[in-house]
Design a protein around this motif. Structure first.
Motif, short mmCIF file in Angstrom:
data_model
loop_
_atom_site.label_atom_id
_atom_site.label_comp_id
_atom_site.label_asym_id
_atom_site.label_seq_id
_atom_site.Cartn_x
_atom_site.Cartn_y
_atom_site.Cartn_z
N GLU A 1 35.87 36.04 36.30
CA GLU A 1 35.09 35.07 37.02
C GLU A 1 34.38 35.60 37.93
O GLU A 1 33.17 35.56 38.26
CB GLU A 1 35.78 33.80 37.40
CG GLU A 1 36.38 32.93 36.08
CD GLU A 1 37.17 31.91 36.26
OE1 GLU A 1 37.87 31.93 37.42
OE2 GLU A 1 37.46 31.14 35.28
N GLU B 1 42.57 22.12 37.40
CA GLU B 1 42.92 23.39 37.18
C GLU B 1 44.19 23.85 38.19
O GLU B 1 43.64 23.80 39.28
CB GLU B 1 42.07 24.70 36.89
CG GLU B 1 41.15 24.60 35.81
CD GLU B 1 40.30 25.84 35.53
OE1 GLU B 1 40.72 26.67 34.96
OE2 GLU B 1 39.16 25.66 36.21
N LYS C 1 45.10 29.78 35.03
CA LYS C 1 45.47 28.44 35.77
C LYS C 1 46.01 27.28 34.46
O LYS C 1 45.62 27.70 33.56
CB LYS C 1 44.05 27.93 36.22
CG LYS C 1 43.70 28.71 37.46
CD LYS C 1 42.37 28.11 37.99
CE LYS C 1 41.89 29.10 39.01
NZ LYS C 1 40.45 28.91 39.48
N ASN D 1 32.89 29.64 36.09
CA ASN D 1 34.36 29.14 35.80
C ASN D 1 34.54 28.99 34.34
O ASN D 1 33.55 28.59 33.61
CB ASN D 1 34.51 27.79 36.29
CG ASN D 1 36.10 27.27 36.05
OD1 ASN D 1 37.08 28.02 36.37
ND2 ASN D 1 36.21 26.29 35.81
N LEU D 2 35.57 29.87 33.81
CA LEU D 2 35.71 29.82 32.59
C LEU D 2 37.05 29.02 32.17
O LEU D 2 38.16 29.23 32.83
CB LEU D 2 36.11 31.29 31.87
CG LEU D 2 34.75 32.19 32.27
CD1 LEU D 2 35.14 33.67 32.11
CD2 LEU D 2 33.56 31.78 31.58
N ILE D 3 37.25 28.27 31.11
CA ILE D 3 38.42 27.71 30.84
C ILE D 3 38.85 28.27 29.24
O ILE D 3 37.90 27.57 28.59
CB ILE D 3 38.84 26.23 31.15
CG1 ILE D 3 38.33 25.67 32.38
CG2 ILE D 3 40.03 25.90 30.85
CD1 ILE D 3 38.56 24.42 32.58
MG MG Z 1 38.54 29.26 35.28
#
Ligand code: MG
Ligand code: NI
Length: 477
Positions: free
Chosen positions: A43, A266, A275, A397-399
């Motif tokens: 990120e 998160e 996370k 932001n990556l999930i």
């Molecule tokens: Mg993230």
């Protein structure tokens, strides 16, 4: 006094799955933690990059699911350009995603998971792998490999041999297909359907004798999350977010991807680079949710294609009127999704829209914030970008799917361990290791430890008291 089975950071070995099991006062397994160390700093790394570069950069985040990042990133770019992606480009991206789901699910089922339940849980690890499978069931092993190749063929046909990192771009795609390419896919489809049916028959046969696995491999109530279409139908690259609960009730529906942060929080765990997301309104305790094949089949109203819908009806019997809550049934869901993908691919090979010339819309920066959501094979992938007026990334932001499933994987490992660790004992029995490995495999996490195509998953498990005293360590390569 509580004791725990824990990973000692000092003994961490790169590429191993690290598991800690915490015992309660009575020596029962209280909870487990799967330590993820492979998702680092991307990120921050993306800040200052240009929007156009992002699909190519993020496709390198993960060696296992580059296509998923490519597609989610392009979608976030679409939102920032505020363009309508041409029909041909949307369908070509979808076709690539279908190919990705097929190849990934085929690898997970035929190579990585089926040796366990076809060859037996306590078969020596040296045989309980795809080579052992090839020795005993050569046709099945070969068919599984071919099904994976079918999916890879689609990806390569669209994106080139090495998957050109810039194939999907904000606004569309860089190159299209021709009739000959689609005909090649079309000719391969009957074999792909036949192999999928073999897998389905085989797994349904296994279910009769695996009541214990259905019961203990991550069988617990939770929420489920994923994309659905406007009528709640199965989606993989478009649509809106839906959460359902274990009774099968809709908890949140038609949530615009850009609103995800209102529902997903998160939690940071010091022991992990990943996370742990949870459903915000219910907090970290009650907000556990699962994503991926099991979730997508639980949340959807229909799949929308006849053969997959017929299997879905059978799958839902395991929910007894509610959601299907056993993670062992991720395998079944995966096979049904292969069928769903093949039925969609069978429509696309006849679809003239895919041959249209207009495959990219161009625009400048029209929004400073964009969210792209796509269903990766393992579950929902979120790319959230903020840019400045020049299109340089200021916040990312990556999930990833494996993150969404983090808490569920921990609970699954704990449930399996409870069944195999004798209360008060400091033993870590070999049968437990095999089953922990399989419990993790149900989720098909995209971590290098989980995807050794041959042989077993390298594991490290330690037993440690709450004061830090190591009671036992088991490392398996
Ligand atoms: Mg993230
Ligand atoms: Ni990945």
């Amino acid at each position: 006094m509580t004791r725990r089975i824990l990973i000692d950071p000092v003994t961490r070995i790169e590429g191993h799955a690290k598991i800690s099991l915490r015992l309660d006062d009575d020596g029962h397994v209280a909870d487990a933690e799967f330590h993820v160390t492979e998702f680092r700093g991307f990120e921050k790394f993306c800040e200052g990059r240009t929007l156009a570069e992002m699909p190519g950069i993020t496709a390198r985040i993960c060696g296992i699911c580059p296509v998923s990042h490519l597609l989610a990133s392009a979608k976030a770019g679409d939102a920032i350009l505020a363009v309508r992606v041409p029909t041909a480009a949307d369908k070509l991206r979808r076709l690539m995603n279908l190919g990705q789901i097929v190849q990934s699910h085929a690898l997970s089922f035929f190579h990585l998971s089926s040796p366990d339940f076809l060859l037996g849980w306590d078969t020596p690890p040296a045989q309980r792998n795809v080579f052992g499978l090839a020795a005993q069931k050569p046709e099945l092993a070969r068919a599984g490999i071919r099904l994976r190749q079918f999916g890879q063929e689609i990806i390569e046909m669209l994106g080139g041999k090495k998957i050109h990192p810039g194939w999907a771009v904000p606004g569309g795609v860089r190159s299209g297909v021709d009739r000959a390419m689609l005909d090649k896919i079309k000719a391969w489809l009957p074999e792909a359907f036949a192999t999928t049916q073999v897998g389905l028959d085989l797994f349904k046969g296994v279910l009769d004798t695996h009541a214990r696995e259905i019961e203990t491999y991550g069988n617990f109530p939770s929420l489920f999350m994923g994309l659905v279409g406007p009528r709640g139908e199965w989606e993989h690259h478009g649509g809106k977010l839906r959460f359902t609960d274990s009774n099968g009730q809709i908890v949140a529906d038609q949530i615009d991807p850009k609103q995800y942060a209102a529902l997903i929080a998160e939690q940071v765990q010091p022991s992990s680079y990943l996370k742990s997301p949870y459903y915000k309104p219910l907090g970290p305790q009650g907000g556990l949710y699962r994503v991926g094949p099991l979730a997508r089949l639980n949340i959807c109203s229909t799949i929308g294609t006849p053969r997959a819908d017929a299997e879905l009806a059978n799958f839902r019997k395991f929910g007894h009127g509610g959601a299907v809550t056993s993670s062992f049934l991720y395998h079944y869901a995966r096979l049904i999704e292969i069928l769903a993908c093949l039925e969609r691919i069978a429509l696309y090979v006849h679809d003239e829209d895919l041959l249209r010339d207009h495959i990219r819309s161009d625009a400048g920066i029209n929004h400073l914030h964009g969210v792209g959501v796509s269903e990766a094979p393992r579950g929902t992938l979120i790319h959230d970008y903020q840019v400045d007026e020049n299109g340089l990334l200021t916040k990312v932001n990556l999930i990833i799917a494996t993150g969404h499933n983090n808490l569920a994987m921990n609970r699954t490992v704990a449930q399996i361990a409870r069944a195999y660790v004798k209360p008060g004992s400091t033993e870590i029995p070999e049968p437990l290791l095999n089953r922990i490995e399989h419990g993790i495999r149900c989720y098909d996490p995209c971590l290098s430890c989980s995807t050794h195509a041959v042989g077993q998953m390298p594991l490290i498990v330690q037993l440690v008291s709450p004061t830090g005293a190591i009671l036992n360590t088991v490392a398996r390569d």
